[in-house]
Design an enzyme around this catalytic site. Structure first.
Site: not given
Ligand code: 13P
Length: 256
Positions: A93, A165
């Site tokens: 992450h 992400e």
């Molecule tokens: P948000 O949905 O708060 O933008 O976070 C995304 C995330 O990092 C999920 O792992």
């Protein structure tokens, strides 16, 4: 392929609050074979929640884990200790990469350790705002993917989930903005292209790819219909039970 809705609670909720949330979520959800609903509470909540959870409806993920099984590693929790308690592990992450300085070597060892302990890694990859601005997105994605999976054999690829992400779209980032479905589609194509190069055609099609970054009930449908996207990794919106349930309902409607 199943549709994934994963809630990453990050550093939120006490053990008691986590347990009440889970109780309510289980009541709200019927069993659905086409859906894989996953929640990732804090490490201290995993053990009690693993006793409470109905795994036909919901699975547990750990937000972290260490790659060595035991030894002098103060403060760490190993994947071998988490074995049997969780089905998934969020690894790579951006908050771990950039706040806690986890590098590619560290991440690839965690991926291997999770698999060794029968825990499916959800490997997160994504470019920063400046990497995108400098046109480096494709290279970053390919490098993070190849490196993160470097200890994963051909026969283990069915034990992997990838989450795209974009760091600039995560709600915790001050300047966060929404990724457009077209931007997501382009990167998901890159991810599947890289998987094809490394593991061949079947792998490229069979690995679930999730999207995450400021997903909520209003935009979930637009991301879930992006070609090649198999689900969502949700931070902030997953903390609101009603909204998380709405997103699961949307996922059922648009995909299953
Ligand atoms: P948000 O949905 O708060 O933008 O976070 C995304 C995330 O990092 C999920 O792992």
């Amino acid at each position: 392929m199943k549709t994934y809705v994963v809630g990453n609670w990050k550093l939120n909720f006490t053990v008691g609050e986590s347990s009440i949330y889970l109780h309510k979520l289980m009541k709200a959800l019927p069993v659905h074979r086409g859906m894989e609903v996953v929640v990732a509470p804090s490490t201290i909540a995993l053990q009690p929640l693993s006793l409470q959870i109905d795994r036909h409806k919901i699975k547990l993920a750990t937000q972290n884990g260490f790659y060595r099984d035991y030894g002098a590693f103060t403060g760490e929790t190993s994947f071998s200790q988490l074995r049997g308690m969780v089905d998934y592990a969020i690894i790579g992450h951006s908050e771990r990469r950039y706040i806690f300085g986890e590098d590619e070597k560290f991440i690839q060892k965690k991926v291997a350790a999770a698999i060794r302990n029968k825990i499916t890694p959800i490997l997160c990859i994504g470019e920063t705002e400046s990497e995108r601005a400098f046109g480096e997105t494709a290279d970053v994605i390919r490098d993070q993917l190849a490196s993160g999976l470097s200890q994963v054999g051909d026969d283990e690829l069915d034990k992997i989930v990838i989450a795209y992400e974009p760091v600039w779209a995560i709600s915790s980032v001050k300047s966060a903005k929404l990724a457009t479905p077209d931007e997501v589609a382009e990167v998901v194509r890159l991810i599947r292209g890289a998987l094809r190069e490394i593991y061949g055609k079947d792998a490229a099609e069979n690995v679930p790819v999730l999207f995450g970054g400021s997903v909520n009930a209003s935009n979930a449908g637009s991301y879930l219909t992006v070609p090649g996207v198999n689900g969502l990794l949700i931070g902030g919106a997953s903390l609101i039970l009603g909204e998380f349930v709405d997103i699961i309902e949307i996922a059922k409607r648009v995909r299953v």
